[in-house]
Design a protein around this motif. Structure first.
Motif, PDB file in Angstrom:
ATOM      1  N   THR B  33     -16.960  27.163 102.433  1.00 49.04           N
ATOM      2  CA  THR B  33     -15.955  26.181 101.999  1.00 49.04           C
ATOM      3  C   THR B  33     -16.669  24.859 101.741  1.00 49.04           C
ATOM      4  OG1 THR B  33     -14.244  27.240 103.322  1.00 49.04           O
ATOM      5  CG2 THR B  33     -13.826  24.973 102.605  1.00 49.04           C
ATOM      6  N   ALA B  34     -16.472  24.293 100.569  1.00 50.65           N
ATOM      7  CA  ALA B  34     -17.109  23.010 100.256  1.00 50.65           C
ATOM      8  C   ALA B  34     -16.071  21.896 100.362  1.00 50.65           C
ATOM      9  CB  ALA B  34     -17.684  23.043  98.843  1.00 50.65           C
ATOM     10  N   ILE B  36     -15.437  18.213  99.025  1.00 51.88           N
ATOM     11  CA  ILE B  36     -15.946  17.234  98.067  1.00 51.88           C
ATOM     12  C   ILE B  36     -15.008  16.032  98.010  1.00 51.88           C
ATOM     13  CG2 ILE B  36     -17.151  18.940  96.647  1.00 51.88           C
ATOM     14  CD1 ILE B  36     -14.856  18.673  94.601  1.00 51.88           C
ATOM     15  N   ALA B 209     -21.459  22.499  94.777  1.00 56.77           N
ATOM     16  CA  ALA B 209     -20.219  23.076  95.308  1.00 56.77           C
ATOM     17  C   ALA B 209     -19.779  24.237  94.426  1.00 56.77           C
ATOM     18  CB  ALA B 209     -19.128  22.012  95.369  1.00 56.77           C
ATOM     19  N   SER B 213     -19.995  27.649  96.749  1.00 52.20           N
ATOM     20  CA  SER B 213     -18.842  27.804  97.634  1.00 52.20           C
ATOM     21  C   SER B 213     -17.831  28.802  97.089  1.00 52.20           C
ATOM     22  CB  SER B 213     -18.165  26.452  97.859  1.00 52.20           C
ATOM     23  OG  SER B 213     -17.589  25.995  96.669  1.00 52.20           O
ATOM     24  N   TYR B 215     -14.530  28.487  98.404  1.00 54.30           N
ATOM     25  CA  TYR B 215     -13.340  27.631  98.395  1.00 54.30           C
ATOM     26  C   TYR B 215     -13.789  26.174  98.341  1.00 54.30           C
ATOM     27  CZ  TYR B 215     -10.675  31.717  99.588  1.00 54.30           C
ATOM     28  OH  TYR B 215     -10.109  32.952  99.531  1.00 54.30           O
ATOM     29  N   THR B 216     -12.990  25.349  97.713  1.00 49.19           N
ATOM     30  CA  THR B 216     -13.323  23.931  97.628  1.00 49.19           C
ATOM     31  C   THR B 216     -12.098  23.099  98.017  1.00 49.19           C
ATOM     32  OG1 THR B 216     -14.963  24.295  95.894  1.00 49.19           O
ATOM     33  CG2 THR B 216     -14.080  22.076  96.080  1.00 49.19           C
ATOM     34  N   TRP B 227      -6.785  22.071  97.645  1.00 49.11           N
ATOM     35  CA  TRP B 227      -7.632  23.106  98.228  1.00 49.11           C
ATOM     36  C   TRP B 227      -7.354  24.393  97.486  1.00 49.11           C
ATOM     37  CZ3 TRP B 227      -6.183  27.668 100.947  1.00 49.11           C
ATOM     38  CH2 TRP B 227      -7.247  28.349 101.546  1.00 49.11           C
ATOM     39  N   THR B 230     -12.843  28.093  94.547  1.00 47.68           N
ATOM     40  CA  THR B 230     -13.725  27.207  93.800  1.00 47.68           C
ATOM     41  C   THR B 230     -13.579  27.388  92.286  1.00 47.68           C
ATOM     42  OG1 THR B 230     -15.269  27.119  95.614  1.00 47.68           O
ATOM     43  CG2 THR B 230     -16.151  26.614  93.443  1.00 47.68           C
ATOM     44  N   THR B 242      -7.997  15.486  91.124  1.00 47.85           N
ATOM     45  CA  THR B 242      -9.140  16.398  91.231  1.00 47.85           C
ATOM     46  C   THR B 242      -9.861  16.478  89.890  1.00 47.85           C
ATOM     47  OG1 THR B 242      -7.717  17.713  92.669  1.00 47.85           O
ATOM     48  CG2 THR B 242      -9.831  18.672  92.078  1.00 47.85           C
TER      49      THR B 242
END
Lengths: 236, 251
Positions: B33-34, B36, B209, B213, B215-216, B227, B230, B242
């Motif tokens: 999971t990233a 950012i 990311a 990853s 998920y981000t 969320w 990714t 986003t």
């Protein structure tokens, strides 16, 4: 109109690159639209000079495809676009491929105009007139929708393709009757039929272009979905 | 998808300043999971909240829950030292101890009471192999760790963290001080590690990311904005905020 805020990157250089590539697509689209217009005129007026001009100009369409292709590759390599920027680049790559194929179909139509038809056969070509104008309008509208990123306008073009298909079927039936009545006319009628087929294919490609616009603006893949599903996605 | 960590309605204050505001986030097991977001958005604070590292700061107050396998780590009876063994952490700048390569990796194991030389040897070798460093350092295990290159040092501190066999690995900008090749090695390592661990990574490098990853989570001004998987975040994010952030637009 800038629904996707394409000119709001912090990097002004990136804004300029995107602006330029979009302008190039518009220029290519404008050229293809003009080519189709001239090809239809050449057929309607038996104007072989104009037909030859369309055939020669197809090279320019191809050149545009290569230029824009290069620009997309450069943006991907240097900017690693994401989200709407990525969708824009993907959309442009697909759009120019379809525009190039529309150029090829147009060239085929112009080739028919180079042939000599006698007065009687000339009547056959009238059949192409309506269909041609209809398809040309579709192309014009979809390029307009692209320039304005207008999903509603793209939807209208999408739906128009069904009517083009019906017109094409009607022409096919009519040309069949000619062939049955006078088998000697078959070679000429076949040529007209191929042109009608080319126009119908251009309609299909305009429909593709409208799907790309919906994908670009809405982020939803609507290819290969039925009309009601597509409409739902485009309006959500 | 199994949940490893669940963050519920979690808020955090440093003195009077609120840095996290009612965060709700799920960290899936054995996935990367990233986190950012722009500087100061609270992503590092959120990462530190996952093993209660924020408490090392003065005047830190939190509210809400962080559930590790369903157990709230913020309940008073939590053994924080044990928690930090289960949830390990690696920082931006490699911070090996000024000891030998071997002692760095063995450090935590010795603290845990491992005395058997043979067991230590095995565990050090295994951790160094997992981070792909074994072949590079096996002939100089007893040299000072500070003689390694920065990229090697970063992989060494990851080895030090995983020697304790944590369940979750928290990485705070693990590659930002590294050259591109070392960065790729660390990224490759993260990809391999997720088979055994749950990984949460804070990164400023969006392409990173996107590359590593599953998920981000995008944070802004202490709030979780979005969320998602990714590939969704990077092709069709739901939120305009986003979108503006990942495409480098003015918000």
């Amino acid at each position: 109109m800038d629904t996707l805020h394409l000119s709001r990157h912090i990097s002004s250089q990136f804004n300029e690159e995107i602006e330029q590539i979009r302008n190039h697509v518009m220029a290519m689209g404008g050229l293809v639209e003009q080519q189709l217009h001239h090809a239809l005129q050449a057929i309607a007026n038996s104007d072989t000079d104009k037909a030859q001009q369309v055939i020669d100009n197809d090279r320019k369409v191809n050149d545009w495809e290569l230029t824009i292709d290069n620009e997309c590759t450069r943006i991907i390599a240097r900017r690693q676009p994401a989200a709407s920027d990525l969708r824009l680049v993907m959309t442009i790559l697909k759009t120019i491929a379809d525009l190039e194929r529309i150029g090829d179909e147009t060239r085929r139509i112009a080739m028919v105009a180079l042939e000599s038809f006698n007065t009687e056969q000339q009547d056959l070509l009238v059949n192409l007139d309506n269909l041609g104008r209809h398809v040309w309008q579709m192309l014009h509208d979809v390029l307009d929708a692209y320039a304005r990123m207008d999903v509603e306008a793209a939807l209208t073009v999408y739906k128009e393709d069904k009517r083009v298909d019906r017109e094409y079927e009607a022409i096919t039936r009519q040309l069949m009757t000619y062939m049955i009545e006078d088998p000697r006319s078959i070679p000429k009628v076949m040529n007209v039929l191929w042109s009608a087929r080319s126009l119908e294919r251009i309609g299909d490609r305009c429909k593709n272009l409208s799907e790309y616009i919906i994908y670009l603006v809405k982020g939803k893949v609507v290819r290969h979905s039925d009309e009601s599903e597509l409409e739902r996605n485009a309006r959500s | 998808m199994q949940t490893k960590l669940a963050i519920r309605d979690f808020s955090l204050w440093f003195q009077h300043q609120q840095v996290l505001d009612a965060i709700g986030l799920t960290i899936p097991a054995n996935q990367v999971t990233a986190l950012i977001g722009p500087s100061g958005c609270g992503k590092s604070s959120l990462l530190r909240a996952m093993n209660r590292m924020n408490e090392l700061m003065l005047d830190c107050r939190s509210q809400g829950q962080v559930l590790l396998d369903g157990q709230n780590i913020y309940q008073p009876e939590t053994d924080v030292a044990r928690l930090r063994c289960r949830v390990g952490m690696v920082f931006q700048k490699p911070n090996p101890f000024p000891k030998s390569v071997y002692d760095n990796v063995a450090f935590g194991l010795r603290l845990q009471g491992q005395r058997s030389r043979r067991r230590l040897d095995e565990q050090v070798e295994s951790a160094l192999k997992q981070v792909g460093l074994w072949s590079e350092v096996k002939s100089r295990l007893h040299q000072n760790a500070l003689t390694l290159s920065t990229g090697q040092q970063q992989r060494l501190v990851i080895a030090r963290a995983i020697a304790l066999q944590p369940e979750v690995l928290l990485l705070d900008e693990p590659a930002s001080a590294l050259d591109p090749i070392s960065t790729l090695k660390v990224e490759e390592l993260i990809y391999e590690l997720k088979a055994a661990y749950t990984v949460v990574i804070v990164t400023h490098n969006m392409q990173q990311a996107a590359r590593i990853s599953d998920y981000t989570a995008f944070l802004n001004q202490g709030r979780l904005v979005e969320w998602a998987e990714t590939h969704t975040i990077f092709t069709q994010p739901a939120s305009q905020q986003t979108e503006d952030y990942i495409t480098g637009r003015f918000g």
